[in-house]
Write a protein that holds these residues in place. Structure first.
Motif, PDB file in Angstrom:
ATOM      1  N   GLY A   1     -64.269 -23.389  40.500  1.00 20.66           N
ATOM      2  CA  GLY A   1     -63.153 -22.925  39.701  1.00 20.66           C
ATOM      3  C   GLY A   1     -61.981 -23.886  39.699  1.00 20.66           C
ATOM      4  N   ALA A   2     -62.216 -25.146  40.027  1.00 18.57           N
ATOM      5  CA  ALA A   2     -61.124 -26.109  40.119  1.00 18.57           C
ATOM      6  C   ALA A   2     -60.576 -26.414  38.732  1.00 18.57           C
ATOM      7  CB  ALA A   2     -61.610 -27.396  40.775  1.00 18.57           C
ATOM      8  N   SER A   3     -59.267 -26.286  38.597  1.00 22.58           N
ATOM      9  CA  SER A   3     -58.620 -26.625  37.336  1.00 22.58           C
ATOM     10  C   SER A   3     -57.231 -27.163  37.632  1.00 22.58           C
ATOM     11  CB  SER A   3     -58.530 -25.399  36.437  1.00 22.58           C
ATOM     12  OG  SER A   3     -57.700 -24.429  37.013  1.00 22.58           O
ATOM     13  N   PHE A   4     -56.613 -27.731  36.639  1.00 18.87           N
ATOM     14  CA  PHE A   4     -55.263 -28.269  36.765  1.00 18.87           C
ATOM     15  C   PHE A   4     -54.490 -27.860  35.513  1.00 18.87           C
ATOM     16  CE2 PHE A   4     -52.553 -32.324  37.253  1.00 18.87           C
ATOM     17  CZ  PHE A   4     -51.703 -31.700  38.132  1.00 18.87           C
ATOM     18  N   PRO A   5     -54.095 -26.564  35.446  1.00 21.20           N
ATOM     19  CA  PRO A   5     -53.448 -26.055  34.237  1.00 21.20           C
ATOM     20  C   PRO A   5     -52.035 -26.616  34.033  1.00 21.20           C
ATOM     21  CG  PRO A   5     -53.495 -24.369  35.923  1.00 21.20           C
ATOM     22  CD  PRO A   5     -54.261 -25.537  36.460  1.00 21.20           C
ATOM     23  N   LYS A   6     -51.528 -26.406  32.851  1.00 21.03           N
ATOM     24  CA  LYS A   6     -50.237 -26.961  32.444  1.00 21.03           C
ATOM     25  C   LYS A   6     -49.088 -26.551  33.368  1.00 21.03           C
ATOM     26  CE  LYS A   6     -47.396 -27.421  28.327  1.00 21.03           C
ATOM     27  NZ  LYS A   6     -47.271 -27.067  26.909  1.00 21.03           N
ATOM     28  N   GLN A   7     -49.073 -25.298  33.825  1.00 26.99           N
ATOM     29  CA  GLN A   7     -47.964 -24.840  34.667  1.00 26.99           C
ATOM     30  C   GLN A   7     -47.968 -25.497  36.037  1.00 26.99           C
ATOM     31  OE1 GLN A   7     -50.283 -22.680  33.501  1.00 26.99           O
ATOM     32  NE2 GLN A   7     -51.058 -21.400  35.141  1.00 26.99           N
ATOM     33  N   GLU A   8     -49.061 -26.145  36.435  1.00 31.07           N
ATOM     34  CA  GLU A   8     -49.126 -26.838  37.724  1.00 31.07           C
ATOM     35  C   GLU A   8     -48.749 -28.310  37.614  1.00 31.07           C
ATOM     36  OE1 GLU A   8     -52.798 -26.329  39.780  1.00 31.07           O
ATOM     37  OE2 GLU A   8     -52.715 -24.152  39.649  1.00 31.07           O
ATOM     38  N   LYS A   9     -48.458 -28.793  36.417  1.00 29.14           N
ATOM     39  CA  LYS A   9     -48.122 -30.201  36.235  1.00 29.14           C
ATOM     40  C   LYS A   9     -46.620 -30.399  36.409  1.00 29.14           C
ATOM     41  CE  LYS A   9     -52.128 -31.071  33.528  1.00 29.14           C
ATOM     42  NZ  LYS A   9     -52.735 -31.274  32.256  1.00 29.14           N
ATOM     43  N   LEU A  10     -46.261 -31.363  37.206  1.00 31.56           N
ATOM     44  CA  LEU A  10     -44.861 -31.671  37.495  1.00 31.56           C
ATOM     45  C   LEU A  10     -44.307 -32.516  36.356  1.00 31.56           C
ATOM     46  CD1 LEU A  10     -42.522 -31.575  39.535  1.00 31.56           C
ATOM     47  CD2 LEU A  10     -43.445 -33.667  40.518  1.00 31.56           C
ATOM     48  N   LYS A  11     -43.323 -31.970  35.630  1.00 34.34           N
ATOM     49  CA  LYS A  11     -42.762 -32.670  34.482  1.00 34.34           C
ATOM     50  C   LYS A  11     -41.241 -32.746  34.515  1.00 34.34           C
ATOM     51  CE  LYS A  11     -46.521 -31.278  31.491  1.00 34.34           C
ATOM     52  NZ  LYS A  11     -46.900 -30.576  30.282  1.00 34.34           N
ATOM     53  N   SER A  12     -40.594 -31.914  35.297  1.00 36.94           N
ATOM     54  CA  SER A  12     -39.144 -31.826  35.329  1.00 36.94           C
ATOM     55  C   SER A  12     -38.525 -33.087  35.926  1.00 36.94           C
ATOM     56  CB  SER A  12     -38.715 -30.614  36.152  1.00 36.94           C
ATOM     57  OG  SER A  12     -37.344 -30.657  36.428  1.00 36.94           O
ATOM     58  N   ARG A  13     -37.668 -33.733  35.156  1.00 34.82           N
ATOM     59  CA  ARG A  13     -36.994 -34.940  35.638  1.00 34.82           C
ATOM     60  C   ARG A  13     -36.100 -34.630  36.835  1.00 34.82           C
ATOM     61  NH1 ARG A  13     -36.967 -39.525  32.140  1.00 34.82           N
ATOM     62  NH2 ARG A  13     -37.959 -39.041  30.157  1.00 34.82           N
ATOM     63  N   LYS A  14     -35.471 -33.466  36.819  1.00 40.89           N
ATOM     64  CA  LYS A  14     -34.598 -33.073  37.939  1.00 40.89           C
ATOM     65  C   LYS A  14     -35.406 -32.913  39.218  1.00 40.89           C
ATOM     66  CE  LYS A  14     -31.082 -30.658  35.279  1.00 40.89           C
ATOM     67  NZ  LYS A  14     -30.422 -29.374  35.027  1.00 40.89           N
ATOM     68  N   GLN A  15     -36.569 -32.287  39.090  1.00 45.76           N
ATOM     69  CA  GLN A  15     -37.406 -32.064  40.266  1.00 45.76           C
ATOM     70  C   GLN A  15     -37.973 -33.388  40.787  1.00 45.76           C
ATOM     71  OE1 GLN A  15     -40.314 -29.045  39.541  1.00 45.76           O
ATOM     72  NE2 GLN A  15     -40.042 -28.203  41.587  1.00 45.76           N
ATOM     73  N   ILE A  16     -38.330 -34.282  39.886  1.00 45.01           N
ATOM     74  CA  ILE A  16     -38.849 -35.591  40.299  1.00 45.01           C
ATOM     75  C   ILE A  16     -37.743 -36.385  40.999  1.00 45.01           C
ATOM     76  CG2 ILE A  16     -39.739 -37.795  39.453  1.00 45.01           C
ATOM     77  CD1 ILE A  16     -41.229 -36.148  37.282  1.00 45.01           C
ATOM     78  N   ALA A  17     -36.529 -36.330  40.460  1.00 45.97           N
ATOM     79  CA  ALA A  17     -35.405 -37.016  41.101  1.00 45.97           C
ATOM     80  C   ALA A  17     -35.129 -36.427  42.486  1.00 45.97           C
ATOM     81  CB  ALA A  17     -34.161 -36.914  40.225  1.00 45.97           C
ATOM     82  N   ALA A  18     -35.207 -35.097  42.604  1.00 45.36           N
ATOM     83  CA  ALA A  18     -35.000 -34.447  43.902  1.00 45.36           C
ATOM     84  C   ALA A  18     -36.085 -34.857  44.898  1.00 45.36           C
ATOM     85  CB  ALA A  18     -34.984 -32.935  43.735  1.00 45.36           C
ATOM     86  N   LEU A  19     -37.305 -35.043  44.416  1.00 51.59           N
ATOM     87  CA  LEU A  19     -38.392 -35.496  45.295  1.00 51.59           C
ATOM     88  C   LEU A  19     -38.047 -36.843  45.921  1.00 51.59           C
ATOM     89  CD1 LEU A  19     -41.676 -34.644  43.394  1.00 51.59           C
ATOM     90  CD2 LEU A  19     -41.183 -34.117  45.751  1.00 51.59           C
ATOM     91  N   PHE A  20     -37.555 -37.775  45.106  1.00 51.97           N
ATOM     92  CA  PHE A  20     -37.237 -39.101  45.629  1.00 51.97           C
ATOM     93  C   PHE A  20     -36.009 -39.086  46.527  1.00 51.97           C
ATOM     94  CE2 PHE A  20     -39.887 -40.597  42.029  1.00 51.97           C
ATOM     95  CZ  PHE A  20     -40.778 -41.354  42.767  1.00 51.97           C
ATOM     96  N   GLU A  21     -35.069 -38.176  46.274  1.00 52.99           N
ATOM     97  CA  GLU A  21     -33.854 -38.130  47.078  1.00 52.99           C
ATOM     98  C   GLU A  21     -34.040 -37.367  48.388  1.00 52.99           C
ATOM     99  OE1 GLU A  21     -30.859 -36.431  44.581  1.00 52.99           O
ATOM    100  OE2 GLU A  21     -30.968 -38.073  43.127  1.00 52.99           O
ATOM    101  N   GLN A  22     -34.696 -36.208  48.335  1.00 54.96           N
ATOM    102  CA  GLN A  22     -34.764 -35.325  49.500  1.00 54.96           C
ATOM    103  C   GLN A  22     -36.177 -35.122  50.033  1.00 54.96           C
ATOM    104  OE1 GLN A  22     -33.342 -31.861  47.630  1.00 54.96           O
ATOM    105  NE2 GLN A  22     -31.340 -32.715  47.157  1.00 54.96           N
ATOM    106  N   GLY A  23     -37.173 -35.628  49.331  1.00 54.14           N
ATOM    107  CA  GLY A  23     -38.559 -35.349  49.688  1.00 54.14           C
ATOM    108  C   GLY A  23     -39.027 -36.041  50.949  1.00 54.14           C
ATOM    109  N   HIS A  24     -40.085 -35.509  51.511  1.00 57.41           N
ATOM    110  CA  HIS A  24     -40.761 -36.081  52.677  1.00 57.41           C
ATOM    111  C   HIS A  24     -42.018 -36.765  52.173  1.00 57.41           C
ATOM    112  CE1 HIS A  24     -38.092 -33.565  55.032  1.00 57.41           C
ATOM    113  NE2 HIS A  24     -38.468 -32.532  54.272  1.00 57.41           N
TER     114      HIS A  24
END
Length: 133
Positions: free
Chosen positions: A10-33
């Protein structure tokens, strides 16, 4: 082609699981581990607003000039994540934002990407268990 694990029915990668938000990507680089296992690096951050874990992949244009090559590597990484997604969610109730970076210098094989994803998942789980709660 290589044989895929049997538990990926049942492995899938639906649209809601794809990371697209620029804010969230920027937060990943700033605060992410991060955790890495050559040729992959995983940057992650717990999210409070999203109920589903999201993932994205990236390949540097500096190392791979041709878009065809970058797209092939990204396709291999998404496919590997799709089949090994369950390794990242063992005993996790929190939603995360994942960004997989390809840090290698050569075009990988499918087996190399799958093996690296498994190692990154192991290191991710180990780092989560070592963090103070």
């Amino acid at each position: 082609m290589t044989a895929l694990p049997q538990n990926t029915a049942g492995a899938s990668f639906p649209k809601q699981e794809k990371l697209k938000s620029r804010k969230q990507i920027a937060a990943l680089f700033e605060q992410g581990h991060s955790v890495s296992h050559y040729p992959l690096k995983l940057v992650y951050l717990p999210t409070t607003t999203k109920t589903v874990t999201q993932a994205g992949v990236t390949v540097p244009k500096r190392r791979f000039k041709l878009a065809v090559t970058r797209n092939r590597i990204k396709r291999l990484m998404r496919e590997g994540y799709r089949h090994r997604k369950s390794l990242f969610f063992n005993n996790n109730t929190t939603a995360y934002a994942f960004l997989f970076l390809y840090i290698g210098k050569e075009i990988p094989t499918q087996q190399a990407v799958h093996k690296a994803l498994e190692k990154v998942a192991e290191k991710f789980q180990k780092q989560l268990s070592d963090e103070p709660k």
